[in-house]
Motif scaffolding. Structure first.
Motif, PDB file in Angstrom:
ATOM      1  N   UNK A   9       0.821  -1.376   0.068  1.00 10.19           N
ATOM      2  CA  UNK A   9       0.124  -0.122   0.151  1.00 10.19           C
ATOM      3  C   UNK A   9       0.863   0.740  -0.555  1.00 10.19           C
ATOM      4  N   UNK A  10       2.210   1.350   0.713  1.00 15.62           N
ATOM      5  CA  UNK A  10       3.000   2.082   0.965  1.00 15.62           C
ATOM      6  C   UNK A  10       3.475   2.550  -0.118  1.00 15.62           C
ATOM      7  N   UNK A  14       2.737   5.820  -4.666  1.00 11.42           N
ATOM      8  CA  UNK A  14       3.624   6.470  -5.095  1.00 11.42           C
ATOM      9  C   UNK A  14       3.235   5.984  -6.554  1.00 11.42           C
ATOM     10  N   UNK A  15       2.689   7.560  -7.525  1.00 12.56           N
ATOM     11  CA  UNK A  15       2.212   7.194  -8.611  1.00 12.56           C
ATOM     12  C   UNK A  15       2.854   6.922  -9.561  1.00 12.56           C
ATOM     13  N   UNK A  28       7.434  -6.197  -8.437  1.00  9.17           N
ATOM     14  CA  UNK A  28       8.980  -4.938  -8.066  1.00  9.17           C
ATOM     15  C   UNK A  28       8.284  -4.077  -8.807  1.00  9.17           C
ATOM     16  N   UNK A  29       9.072  -3.134  -8.439  1.00  7.79           N
ATOM     17  CA  UNK A  29       7.701  -1.950  -8.763  1.00  7.79           C
ATOM     18  C   UNK A  29       9.525  -0.693  -9.188  1.00  7.79           C
ATOM     19  N   UNK A  30       9.061  -0.549 -10.729  1.00  8.46           N
ATOM     20  CA  UNK A  30       9.929   0.481 -11.801  1.00  8.46           C
ATOM     21  C   UNK A  30       9.689   2.018 -11.693  1.00  8.46           C
ATOM     22  N   UNK A  31      10.601   2.773 -11.825  1.00  8.62           N
ATOM     23  CA  UNK A  31      10.408   3.699 -12.069  1.00  8.62           C
ATOM     24  C   UNK A  31      10.914   4.343 -13.416  1.00  8.62           C
ATOM     25  N   UNK A  32       9.524   4.158 -14.191  1.00  7.09           N
ATOM     26  CA  UNK A  32      10.242   4.597 -15.307  1.00  7.09           C
ATOM     27  C   UNK A  32      11.240   6.446 -16.110  1.00  7.09           C
ATOM     28  N   UNK A  87      13.861   7.781  -5.201  1.00  4.02           N
ATOM     29  CA  UNK A  87      12.514   8.640  -6.938  1.00  4.02           C
ATOM     30  C   UNK A  87      13.489   9.806  -6.947  1.00  4.02           C
ATOM     31  N   UNK A  88      14.152  10.741  -5.808  1.00  5.95           N
ATOM     32  CA  UNK A  88      14.545  11.771  -5.933  1.00  5.95           C
ATOM     33  C   UNK A  88      15.797  11.699  -6.217  1.00  5.95           C
ATOM     34  N   UNK A  89      16.960  10.175  -5.851  1.00  4.54           N
ATOM     35  CA  UNK A  89      17.815  10.664  -6.481  1.00  4.54           C
ATOM     36  C   UNK A  89      18.216   9.902  -7.737  1.00  4.54           C
TER      37      UNK A  89
END
Length: 151
Positions: A9-10, A14-15, A28-32, A87-89
């Protein structure tokens, strides 16, 4: 310790992150939008509560040789902060100010050493490119070997 569902849930709040189900019920969660080759932020989140977040280069986290930190024992605030930092990095590319130096030889001939990005150092004779190097040290060694010194 947060449950798998609480962690899920946390992370899903993060959209920017895109869920990818992998083997053995792991997620896994990707940051495209990553500015780097690294796209996976959350790695192998498992129903037993174990999982990893990419934190290479982030201060205050103990990472393994892949730059991952184990989130098994993380609290909700700690996990949120880690995800925000990760995410910021991955969102920002470090920039360097353009460095320009003038080098001169015994005949007062001048060359310009210029750094326009993180890993390219260029030597110019006026408007003409004289050489390109992968590091400042490599460029400076070349200039010194050719009889130049910083002005």
């Amino acid at each position: 310790m947060l449950t798998f569902e609480e962690k899920l849930n946390i992370i899903e709040s993060f959209p920017q992150l895109v869920r990818k189900d992998v083997s053995l019920n792991r997620v896994n969660f990707h940051f495209p939008e990553s500015q780097f080759e690294k796209k996976i932020v959350v790695y192998h989140l498992h129903p037993n509560g174990n999982g990893f977040v990419y934190a290479a280069g982030l201060p205050g986290y103990e990472v393994d040789n892949k730059g991952l930190v184990n989130i098994r024992e993380f609290s909700a605030p700690a996990l949120i902060l880690l995800l925000e930092d990760a995410i910021k990095s991955l969102s920002t590319v470090e920039t360097v100010e353009t460095l320009e130096e003038t080098w001169v030889n015994d005949n007062q001939f001048e060359l310009t050493l210029l750094n326009e990005d993180l890993d390219t150092w260029l030597v110019y004779a006026g408007d003409l490119l004289d050489g390109a190097f992968n590091s400042y040290k490599e460029a400076a060694n070349y200039l010194e070997e050719e009889g130049f010194r910083r002005k």
